[in-house]
Scaffold this active site. Structure first.
Site, PDB file in Angstrom:
ATOM      1  N   ASN A 167       0.871  -1.121  -0.089  1.00  0.00           N
ATOM      2  CA  ASN A 167      -0.067   0.037   0.101  1.00  0.00           C
ATOM      3  C   ASN A 167       0.956   1.261   0.222  1.00  0.00           C
ATOM      4  O   ASN A 167       1.881   1.321   0.860  1.00  0.00           O
ATOM      5  CB  ASN A 167      -0.897  -0.109   1.227  1.00  0.00           C
ATOM      6  CG  ASN A 167      -1.933   1.393   1.208  1.00  0.00           C
ATOM      7  OD1 ASN A 167      -1.531   2.387   1.164  1.00  0.00           O
ATOM      8  ND2 ASN A 167      -3.124   0.956   1.724  1.00  0.00           N
ATOM      9  N   HIS A 212       0.964   6.099   2.006  1.00  0.00           N
ATOM     10  CA  HIS A 212       1.728   7.114   3.034  1.00  0.00           C
ATOM     11  C   HIS A 212       3.074   7.772   2.287  1.00  0.00           C
ATOM     12  O   HIS A 212       3.473   8.654   2.642  1.00  0.00           O
ATOM     13  CB  HIS A 212       2.132   6.546   4.070  1.00  0.00           C
ATOM     14  CG  HIS A 212       0.810   6.114   4.860  1.00  0.00           C
ATOM     15  ND1 HIS A 212      -0.267   7.043   5.146  1.00  0.00           N
ATOM     16  CD2 HIS A 212       0.186   4.966   5.225  1.00  0.00           C
ATOM     17  CE1 HIS A 212      -1.262   6.506   5.735  1.00  0.00           C
ATOM     18  NE2 HIS A 212      -0.981   5.328   5.925  1.00  0.00           N
ATOM     19  N   HIS A 266      -5.633   3.603  -1.625  1.00  0.00           N
ATOM     20  CA  HIS A 266      -6.886   4.351  -1.206  1.00  0.00           C
ATOM     21  C   HIS A 266      -6.898   5.718  -1.607  1.00  0.00           C
ATOM     22  O   HIS A 266      -6.386   6.578  -1.165  1.00  0.00           O
ATOM     23  CB  HIS A 266      -6.934   3.910   0.392  1.00  0.00           C
ATOM     24  CG  HIS A 266      -8.139   4.285   1.031  1.00  0.00           C
ATOM     25  ND1 HIS A 266      -8.292   4.183   2.464  1.00  0.00           N
ATOM     26  CD2 HIS A 266      -9.139   4.504   0.716  1.00  0.00           C
ATOM     27  CE1 HIS A 266      -9.469   4.446   2.656  1.00  0.00           C
ATOM     28  NE2 HIS A 266     -10.197   4.782   1.613  1.00  0.00           N
ATOM     29  N   ARG A 279      -9.128   8.490  -0.659  1.00  0.00           N
ATOM     30  CA  ARG A 279     -10.256   8.600   0.277  1.00  0.00           C
ATOM     31  C   ARG A 279     -11.215   9.794  -0.370  1.00  0.00           C
ATOM     32  O   ARG A 279     -10.714  10.715  -1.140  1.00  0.00           O
ATOM     33  CB  ARG A 279      -9.493   9.222   1.359  1.00  0.00           C
ATOM     34  CG  ARG A 279      -8.755   8.078   2.199  1.00  0.00           C
ATOM     35  CD  ARG A 279      -8.125   8.508   3.517  1.00  0.00           C
ATOM     36  NE  ARG A 279      -9.172   8.541   4.504  1.00  0.00           N
ATOM     37  CZ  ARG A 279      -9.634   7.365   5.275  1.00  0.00           C
ATOM     38  NH1 ARG A 279      -8.655   6.553   5.330  1.00  0.00           N
ATOM     39  NH2 ARG A 279     -10.338   7.560   6.278  1.00  0.00           N
ATOM     40  N   THR A 308     -17.870  -2.220  15.460  1.00  0.00           N
ATOM     41  CA  THR A 308     -17.187  -2.307  16.643  1.00  0.00           C
ATOM     42  C   THR A 308     -15.670  -2.496  16.695  1.00  0.00           C
ATOM     43  O   THR A 308     -14.611  -1.813  17.072  1.00  0.00           O
ATOM     44  CB  THR A 308     -17.665  -2.637  17.991  1.00  0.00           C
ATOM     45  OG1 THR A 308     -18.034  -3.912  17.591  1.00  0.00           O
ATOM     46  CG2 THR A 308     -19.132  -1.845  18.452  1.00  0.00           C
ATOM     47  N   GLU A 342     -11.338  -8.978   3.169  1.00  0.00           N
ATOM     48  CA  GLU A 342      -9.927  -8.809   3.816  1.00  0.00           C
ATOM     49  C   GLU A 342     -10.440  -8.707   5.515  1.00  0.00           C
ATOM     50  O   GLU A 342     -11.115  -7.900   5.665  1.00  0.00           O
ATOM     51  CB  GLU A 342      -9.267  -7.459   3.166  1.00  0.00           C
ATOM     52  CG  GLU A 342      -8.160  -7.186   3.817  1.00  0.00           C
ATOM     53  CD  GLU A 342      -7.455  -6.328   2.982  1.00  0.00           C
ATOM     54  OE1 GLU A 342      -7.133  -6.520   1.824  1.00  0.00           O
ATOM     55  OE2 GLU A 342      -6.663  -5.437   3.724  1.00  0.00           O
TER      56      GLU A 342
HETATM   57  N1  PXP Z   1      -5.786  -3.178   3.903  1.00  0.00           N
HETATM   58  C1  PXP Z   1      -6.916  -2.250   3.961  1.00  0.00           C
HETATM   59  C2  PXP Z   1      -8.125  -2.599   3.576  1.00  0.00           C
HETATM   60  C3  PXP Z   1      -6.578  -0.818   4.444  1.00  0.00           C
HETATM   61  O1  PXP Z   1      -7.592   0.078   4.476  1.00  0.00           O
HETATM   62  C4  PXP Z   1      -5.306  -0.523   4.888  1.00  0.00           C
HETATM   63  C5  PXP Z   1      -4.739   0.882   5.049  1.00  0.00           C
HETATM   64  O2  PXP Z   1      -5.683   1.568   5.517  1.00  0.00           O
HETATM   65  C6  PXP Z   1      -4.292  -1.514   4.794  1.00  0.00           C
HETATM   66  C7  PXP Z   1      -4.564  -3.051   4.192  1.00  0.00           C
HETATM   67  C8  PXP Z   1      -2.792  -1.509   5.096  1.00  0.00           C
HETATM   68  O3  PXP Z   1      -2.736  -1.177   6.540  1.00  0.00           O
HETATM   69  P1  PXP Z   1      -1.415  -0.640   7.081  1.00  0.00           P
HETATM   70  O4  PXP Z   1      -1.088   0.760   6.368  1.00  0.00           O
HETATM   71  O5  PXP Z   1      -1.618  -0.401   8.658  1.00  0.00           O
HETATM   72  O6  PXP Z   1      -0.304  -1.521   6.753  1.00  0.00           O
END
Ligand code: PXP
Length: 260
Positions: free
Chosen positions: A12, A15, A48, A50, A111, A161
């Site tokens: 991912n 960031h 993602h 947003r 939750t 997931e």
């Molecule tokens: N999977 C999903 C569906 C997510 O929304 C995210 C991050 O928002 C991740 C995986 C990756 O999570 P991380 O950045 O904490 O590794």
């Protein structure tokens, strides 16, 4: 002989865009990070978009799709998004390999932090149908809750997931008993989902230790990992970047030449 099912790594790159947007310009480019991740062995890229565009932007999705589709790369793009008409429209136009529907508003969250597919059943059903019809693999980001998992299968999403954030947080905070309970929910949930014919992925908050632990669950075929990897890259990459900067400054300085 041991024939474990393969376990894919989705990286991912959100960031990288967070850091870019802190300055508002172009670098660091999440697409460059995606290509580097693929070269290093990632099986796919996750991003993602947003609703507030706080990290990934629309043109990042377009560029990711076009770069990853090149025949010499040909890796799947997994588009994480909220289940809204705007986002579904972008997904149908961009045509990523997969779409993972994630909660973005409070009312969509259970939750445990995953998408509330039981409560949101009626709103989600038409989106899942549209994505299925477009040949995009739909994944639902849900807690390892038996009711949520059963509903994901009923909604005909091919993939779930499992949100493993509560387990990872409990471990990080040293809450051993909570971590054990969360882990058992993941183990049970993965088995339930696989028995319903769902493909099982996991993500959120994974690091080297938790990824190694969860890799031992045979039903899980994909992990999506971002924040830890981008953070870790600072420490594995910063010394080289500083050396390269020192060298650039030294080269520039040499151009002054000897003074008379
Ligand atoms: N999977 C999903 C569906 C997510 O929304 C995210 C991050 O928002 C991740 C995986 C990756 O999570 P991380 O950045 O904490 O590794």
């Amino acid at each position: 002989m041991h024939h474990a099912p393969p376990l894919r790594l989705g990286v991912n790159v959100d960031h990288v865009a967070t850091v870019r947007n802190a300055r508002g310009g172009f670098p660091p480019d999440p697409v460059r990070a995606a290509l580097l991740a693929i070269k290093a062995g990632a099986d796919g890229i996750t991003a993602h978009l947003r609703e507030d565009r706080r990290h990934i932007r629309d043109d990042d999705m377009t560029r990711l799709k076009s770069e990853l589709s090149k025949p010499e790369i040909a890796k799947p793009l997994n588009f994480e998004m909220a289940a809204t008409a705007e986002m579904i429209g972008i997904a149908l136009a961009t045509k990523p390999h997969a779409v993972c529907l994630v909660p973005e508003r409070r009312t969509e969250v259970t939750t445990e932090g995953g998408l509330d597919v039981v409560g949101q059943h009626n709103a989600l059903a038409p989106f899942i149908t549209q994505l299925n019809d477009a040949g995009i693999r739909v994944s639902l980001f849900i807690a390892a809750d038996p009711k949520q998992i059963a509903m994901a299968a009923e909604l005909k999403a091919p993939v779930i997931e499992i949100h493993v954030g509560a387990w990872c947080d409990a471990l990080a905070e040293g809450q051993t008993r909570k971590a054990e309970a969360e882990w058992q929910r993941i183990v049970t949930g993965a088995a339930q989902a696989a028995s319903l014919g769902l493909e099982v992925h996991a993500g959120h908050g994974l690091d080297y230790v938790t990824a190694e632990t969860i890799a031992a669950l045979p039903q899980i075929v994909e992990l999506n990992i971002g924040h830890f990897l981008i953070g870790e890259a600072i420490f594995t990459g910063l010394s080289q970047a500083v050396r390269d900067m020192r060298a650039a400054m030294d080269r520039g300085r040499k151009k002054i030449g000897p003074r008379a």
